[in-house]
Design an enzyme around this catalytic site. Structure first.
Site, PDB file in Angstrom:
ATOM      1  N   CYS A 154     -81.421  -0.819 -31.049  1.00 27.38           N
ATOM      2  CA  CYS A 154     -82.633  -0.233 -31.615  1.00 27.38           C
ATOM      3  C   CYS A 154     -82.432   1.259 -31.805  1.00 27.38           C
ATOM      4  CB  CYS A 154     -83.857  -0.487 -30.730  1.00 27.38           C
ATOM      5  SG  CYS A 154     -85.381   0.006 -31.554  1.00 27.38           S
ATOM      6  N   LEU A 155     -81.967   1.625 -32.983  1.00 30.26           N
ATOM      7  CA  LEU A 155     -81.770   3.032 -33.304  1.00 30.26           C
ATOM      8  C   LEU A 155     -82.465   3.232 -34.646  1.00 30.26           C
ATOM      9  CD1 LEU A 155     -80.345   5.717 -32.615  1.00 30.26           C
ATOM     10  CD2 LEU A 155     -78.367   4.893 -33.897  1.00 30.26           C
TER      11      LEU A 155
END
Lengths: 183, 449
Positions: free
Chosen positions: A112-113
């Site tokens: 999750c970036l």
């Protein structure tokens, strides 16, 4: 342009193979832009890049990150990058190949970036993405959790989080999950 | 007077365009029977895609007097195609679209010959595409358009005056529809903007943050993407999700329903699941018909010269009332795909190292620390160290040898340029010509000396 086509067609009929050279397919625009990104890479010492298909396939590569500070200091984490022919219209696809106890990386390697998905912009590049990944290890973030349990521990008990991370990196269990050694 | 009876063509209206002179005409328009016959005999048109737009295009082009058509499509017919892809019948489900479409149009329009190709566009080599007078696109993806565009632009050659050589220009007509909206555009490489010149026209794809999917889903689409992107991998370790596999899609749908129930979110349906996962927007038959008609007309105009062409991008919106507009986009003069590139003339003995040094002094480039790539072959990379090491041995080899001893070729370089004391990174296209090689007595090369 029909006259031109007619001339061309007649030439073919006469089997006049005058200039027998055939143009070769160009690289996709995405490949060219990637070539620029890669040739300008400026990575911190703790990040290395490798091209398992040799020097002519830049679209698939791996990045190894060895954090030199923070919770994950001393660990080694491998990421695979897959870049599409319409890069940079589309963000590179990145997966974490090392199973890791991390609030922003799930056990399947999804990361999750924000710049890999909702905040990707064509002005960003491979260097930014690698720095973004590096940043996840120095500043894990409990507000965007992908591994819910790890995020809760980080938020509520930093000491416990620290010891869980060490245990996982040493090749031990955290809860029901066994992590491979990556120190 | 030996009077030959003028055979009226099937279409009276076509004759009005092709047999009579006019004022708003293209260059070299020569009305008459010969033109009509030549269009049938010599114009070879490739239709890329045999779906919603492709079916319309094949019909429209066949009825516009073209006799030599070919169509390429990798898909098979599905039940859900039948409402608008009117060349297909229920018993055709499962058959290749290209083959059925070609057959049906040939049955209905006498004299037309359509050769189907049931394969991916990448499966054909470049010679296949070079055979056509014009290529018409009825596609639904940016990737496929970008690919055909790069193929068409790869035929383009520039003379020493940086003007495109007419005989190397491969025109494209591109159609696209999305629900009630559509576009038709004309791409004449070297003259009008190519697909890459205006790639910024496409809005960024909507992507939800993974953590939203995992933690705080709010919409039906969030639930579907959760099942598709996160749950699938969790359960099927290693097995890739295939959107064309109904079993896979069913599984994602069922998981999405469970997820939606858990969070009390309404609205997950099977068709929405397909829509979200495959990025499908409902297709409207009338939009396809309108856009295809515009594309077929442009194809006729470009090939016959019977009218000036669209310049160069038509948008159509039938969502509320009806709105159409034509916008003239401009070329990106430094476009890596269709631009001329900077002409560099070299001796065959120049090594790659020498060439890189030359780029630094070249007045139009002033490019230092150059990395060099030639048609997918990375000749030299300044960074990262692992690639620098792999390519370093090339530095002492003559560039002519590294480029397969081709006399004229395109290569791309990246590096740093200084403009007004400011350093910026640049990616440039170069047109390399080697001097003094036997067999090169090209006119425009002689002129450049």
């Amino acid at each position: 342009m029909i006259k031109l086509f007619k001339v061309k067609e007649k030439q073919r009929e006469l089997a006049e193979n005058a200039n027998g050279k055939t143009p070769i397919k160009k690289q996709s625009a995405g490949e060219l832009r990637l070539h620029k990104d890669i040739s300008e890479l400026n990575l911190p010492k703790s990040c290395t890049i490798s091209f398992h298909n040799g020097k002519d396939d830049l679209m698939n590569f791996e990045v190894t990150i060895r954090p030199d500070e923070g919770y994950y200091q001393g660990g080694t984490f491998l990421f695979s990058f897959n870049v599409s022919p319409i890069y940079p219209h589309e963000a590179p696809k990145v997966k974490c190949k090392t199973k890791v106890y991390h609030p922003n990386i799930d056990l399947e390697g999804n990361v999750c970036l924000n710049i890999l998905r909702e905040d990707w912009k064509p002005v960003l590049n491979i260097n930014t993405v690698i720095y973004g990944l590096f940043h996840l290890f120095t500043e894990p973030n409990s507000e965007d959790p992908l591994n819910h349990d790890a995020a809760a521990v980080l938020r509520d008990n930093a000491k416990l989080f620290q010891s869980n991370v060490r245990r996982a990196m040493a090749g031990g269990y955290v809860g029901q999950t066994l992590f491979p050694r990556c120190l | 007077m030996a009077e030959t009876v003028v055979q009226p063509s099937r279409s009276r209206d076509l004759d009005k365009l092709l047999l009579r002179p006019g004022n708003i005409i293209g260059a070299n328009f020569d009305p008459g029977l010969e033109l009509r016959e030549d269009l049938a005999k010599y114009a070879k048109v490739l239709v890329v895609g045999a779906g919603g737009l492709g079916c319309e295009l094949l019909k429209d082009l066949a009825l516009s007097g073209f006799h030599n058509l070919e169509v390429i499509d990798m898909d098979r017919i599905e039940v859900t195609n039948l409402n608008r892809q009117f060349l297909f019948r229920f018993e055709d489900v499962g058959k290749p679209k290209a083959e059925v479409a070609a057959k049906r149009v040939m049955e209905r329009v006498s004299g037309v010959n359509i050769k189907p190709h049931f394969c991916r566009i990448e499966d054909k080599d470049i010679d296949f595409y070079s055979d056509f007078s014009i290529i018409v696109l009825g596609l639904d993806s940016i990737e496929a358009r970008s690919y055909i565009n790069s193929v068409a632009c790869s035929f383009l050659e520039y003379g020493s005056d940086d003007k495109p050589r007419e005989e190397t220009v491969k025109p494209l007509v591109d159609g696209g529809t999305e629900g009630f909206k559509g576009h038709a555009r004309v791409i004449v490489p070297g003259l009008t903007p190519c697909f890459e010149c205006t790639i910024w026209l496409f809005p960024p794809q909507v992507k939800f943050p993974l953590c939203t999917l995992a933690e705080t889903p709010r919409t039906a689409a969030h639930c579907i993407e959760y099942a598709h992107l996160i749950k699938w991998d969790e359960v099927h370790s290693g097995k890739a999700f295939d959107p064309d596999e109904p079993e896979h899609m069913k599984w994602v749908y069922n998981e999405a329903v469970k997820r939606a129930e858990l969070f009390g979110i309404p609205g997950v349906t099977y068709s929405l699941t397909q829509g979200v996962v495959k990025n499908i927007i409902p297709a409207i038959a009338s939009t396809n018909a309108v856009i295809s008609a515009a594309c077929a007309l442009e194809t006729l105009k470009i090939t016959s010269g019977c009218s000036k062409t669209l310049s160069n991008y038509l948008t159509y919106n039938g969502a509320e009332g009806l709105h159409t507009k034509v916008t003239e986009f401009v070329r990106d003069k430094d476009c890596l795909v269709c631009g001329p590139g900077v002409l560099v003339e070299l001796e065959t003995s120049v090594t790659l190292q020498k060439f890189i040094d030359l780029l630094e002094k070249h007045p139009d480039l002033l490019l230092s620390k150059a990395s060099v790539t030639h048609q997918g072959n990375n000749l030299y990379m300044q960074a990262p160290p692992v690639l620098e090491e792999m390519t370093r041995s090339n530095l002492s080899i003559p560039l002519f040898d590294l480029m397969g001893k081709t006399v004229r070729s395109t290569l791309h370089v990246t590096g740093t340029t200084s403009k007004n004391d400011k350093k910026t990174s640049a990616l440039r296209k170069l047109r390399i010509v080697f001097k003094g090689v036997d067999g090169v007595t090209d006119m425009d090369m002689a002129g450049a000396a």
